[in-house]
Design a protein around this motif. Structure first.
Motif, PDB file in Angstrom:
ATOM      1  N   UNK A  92      15.633  65.129  17.583  1.00 42.18           N
ATOM      2  CA  UNK A  92      15.373  66.344  18.353  1.00 42.18           C
ATOM      3  C   UNK A  92      13.925  66.341  18.822  1.00 42.18           C
ATOM      4  N   UNK A  93      13.685  67.099  19.887  1.00 38.35           N
ATOM      5  CA  UNK A  93      12.333  67.382  20.360  1.00 38.35           C
ATOM      6  C   UNK A  93      11.981  68.809  19.977  1.00 38.35           C
ATOM      7  N   UNK A  94      10.827  69.001  19.335  1.00 37.00           N
ATOM      8  CA  UNK A  94      10.344  70.362  19.095  1.00 37.00           C
ATOM      9  C   UNK A  94       9.345  70.734  20.202  1.00 37.00           C
ATOM     10  N   UNK A  95       9.681  70.384  21.404  1.00 36.84           N
ATOM     11  CA  UNK A  95       8.923  70.666  22.612  1.00 36.84           C
ATOM     12  C   UNK A  95       9.704  70.092  23.791  1.00 36.84           C
ATOM     13  N   UNK A  96       9.394  70.559  24.988  1.00 34.19           N
ATOM     14  CA  UNK A  96       9.986  69.944  26.180  1.00 34.19           C
ATOM     15  C   UNK A  96       8.954  69.134  26.959  1.00 34.19           C
ATOM     16  N   UNK A  97       7.727  69.027  26.441  1.00 36.73           N
ATOM     17  CA  UNK A  97       6.694  68.279  27.151  1.00 36.73           C
ATOM     18  C   UNK A  97       7.010  66.794  27.345  1.00 36.73           C
ATOM     19  N   UNK A  98       7.808  66.122  26.473  1.00 40.85           N
ATOM     20  CA  UNK A  98       8.130  64.723  26.762  1.00 40.85           C
ATOM     21  C   UNK A  98       8.885  64.531  28.077  1.00 40.85           C
ATOM     22  N   UNK A  99       9.521  65.576  28.586  1.00 38.28           N
ATOM     23  CA  UNK A  99      10.215  65.456  29.877  1.00 38.28           C
ATOM     24  C   UNK A  99       9.241  65.447  31.060  1.00 38.28           C
ATOM     25  N   UNK A 100       7.992  65.889  30.820  1.00 31.19           N
ATOM     26  CA  UNK A 100       6.923  65.787  31.811  1.00 31.19           C
ATOM     27  C   UNK A 100       7.304  66.322  33.195  1.00 31.19           C
ATOM     28  N   UNK A 101       7.996  67.449  33.215  1.00 29.32           N
ATOM     29  CA  UNK A 101       8.403  68.086  34.470  1.00 29.32           C
ATOM     30  C   UNK A 101       9.244  67.162  35.344  1.00 29.32           C
ATOM     31  N   UNK A 102       9.962  66.263  34.690  1.00 29.16           N
ATOM     32  CA  UNK A 102      10.819  65.307  35.396  1.00 29.16           C
ATOM     33  C   UNK A 102      12.234  65.426  34.850  1.00 29.16           C
ATOM     34  N   UNK A 103      13.114  66.070  35.594  1.00 29.96           N
ATOM     35  CA  UNK A 103      14.478  66.287  35.125  1.00 29.96           C
ATOM     36  C   UNK A 103      15.228  64.976  34.899  1.00 29.96           C
ATOM     37  N   UNK A 104      14.827  63.926  35.585  1.00 31.51           N
ATOM     38  CA  UNK A 104      15.508  62.641  35.440  1.00 31.51           C
ATOM     39  C   UNK A 104      15.282  61.989  34.082  1.00 31.51           C
ATOM     40  N   UNK A 105      14.355  62.535  33.285  1.00 31.24           N
ATOM     41  CA  UNK A 105      14.116  61.972  31.952  1.00 31.24           C
ATOM     42  C   UNK A 105      15.060  62.537  30.896  1.00 31.24           C
ATOM     43  N   UNK A 106      15.770  63.601  31.204  1.00 35.17           N
ATOM     44  CA  UNK A 106      16.640  64.218  30.198  1.00 35.17           C
ATOM     45  C   UNK A 106      17.749  63.261  29.781  1.00 35.17           C
ATOM     46  N   UNK A 107      18.440  62.689  30.732  1.00 35.01           N
ATOM     47  CA  UNK A 107      19.550  61.792  30.395  1.00 35.01           C
ATOM     48  C   UNK A 107      19.107  60.542  29.633  1.00 35.01           C
ATOM     49  N   UNK A 108      18.027  59.838  30.040  1.00 32.04           N
ATOM     50  CA  UNK A 108      17.595  58.681  29.238  1.00 32.04           C
ATOM     51  C   UNK A 108      17.257  59.037  27.799  1.00 32.04           C
ATOM     52  N   UNK A 109      16.585  60.171  27.588  1.00 32.85           N
ATOM     53  CA  UNK A 109      16.276  60.564  26.214  1.00 32.85           C
ATOM     54  C   UNK A 109      17.551  60.912  25.442  1.00 32.85           C
ATOM     55  N   UNK A 110      18.502  61.524  26.123  1.00 34.27           N
ATOM     56  CA  UNK A 110      19.793  61.799  25.474  1.00 34.27           C
ATOM     57  C   UNK A 110      20.439  60.491  25.012  1.00 34.27           C
TER      58      UNK A 110
END
Length: 299
Positions: free
Chosen positions: A64-82
């Protein structure tokens, strides 16, 4: 955890201050540790994987992430992290970020436009949206936007112990209406005064169960093995952990270890909780959410 007969844990892989690079480094490090212990641990992608690990007597893990900052305002990073194993992410850790305000922020501004888009992308890929540590308005607006069951993975009831890290009755009710779950936190600063910790944990479980039903309650211990290191970190970040009329900074907190949960079960049996309710609270309810939200195996 395994010695205490816990079958699954969600491991925090990124927190306040994390960016994409540091989150990837942490994921790579932990995945390597798991690969080195194939007889002990399994990184899961689906709810069925959790059951497979249990049957194989392995400890099931997800991230889990206890923040959303790893996504760096880039929605395209959600799926790779998933696909790398991140199965839930909370919106803001205590302070304001580009998604919304945290629970310790001086304002309560709610979700940003990016936050709305991020939640919709998390819904699309199957990542659970988590309101823990987030501000009141941020979490309430997030529940409205979220199309899937919403969780507070490790949060306690404000009505039992009024601290800014705990959640209020309307947040609890809104989470339950979404089909979600509130995981009771085992940290003394958010449980209340007194001993033993098992009784305090039970008090929050009991309050939540009476308010919205046992089917919306779970366990989110938030266990930290090195309590002094955590206390030192809190003291070094007074803006993130302020002491105010709304609650004290959680320095010198005690953390309920996994073995405390056996006593919690005993207390629930004494109070005539049904076996089905206990099974739900100790994993079944979060499993229901995982089956509903998670969409694909690991990439």
């Amino acid at each position: 955890f395994k010695a205490a007969h816990i079958d699954f844990i969600s491991l925090t892989i990124a927190a306040r201050g994390s960016d994409m690079r540091s989150a990837c480094d942490s994921i790579a490090h932990v995945r390597a540790q798991i690969r080195e212990r194939p007889d002990q641990m399994l990184l899961v992608g689906t709810a069925d994987d959790i059951l497979a690990a249990k049957h194989a007597r392995k400890l099931a893990l997800a991230f889990n992430f206890q923040e959303t900052t790893p996504f760096q305002e880039n929605l395209n990073l959600v799926e790779p992290f998933y696909r790398l194993g991140v199965r839930h992410a909370l919106l803001a850790y205590n302070l304001k970020n580009f998604v919304g305000d945290g629970c310790a922020e001086r304002t309560d501004a709610g979700l940003s436009r990016f936050g709305i888009d991020l939640i919709r992308e998390m819904n699309r890929v199957g990542m659970i949206v988590d309101g823990t540590h987030s501000g009141y308005r941020t979490s309430m607006e997030a529940i409205e936007v979220c199309a899937n069951p919403f969780i507070f993975s490790h949060a306690n009831a404000y009505s039992v112990w009024p601290h800014y890290r705990n959640i209020k009755d309307d947040q609890i009710r809104a989470c339950a209406r979404s089909g979600g779950v509130i995981g009771v936190n085992g940290m003394s600063a958010f449980l209340g005064e007194g001993e033993p910790l098992s009784s305090l944990i039970f008090a929050h479980i009991d309050y939540l169960s009476r308010l919205v039903g046992a089917e919306h309650v779970g366990i989110g211990l938030d266990y930290v093995r090195d309590a002094k290191a955590f206390s030192d970190w809190v003291e070094a970040h007074p803006n993130m952990w302020p002491t105010s009329a709304a609650g004290r900074a959680p320095t010198n907190s005690k953390f309920a270890p996994p073995e405390v949960l056996q006593k919690v079960v005993e207390l629930m049996l004494q109070r005539r909780y049904s076996v089905d309710d206990i099974r739900g609270i100790f994993g079944g309810n979060f499993m229901r959410v995982a089956r509903k939200v998670w969409k694909a195996a690991l990439g």
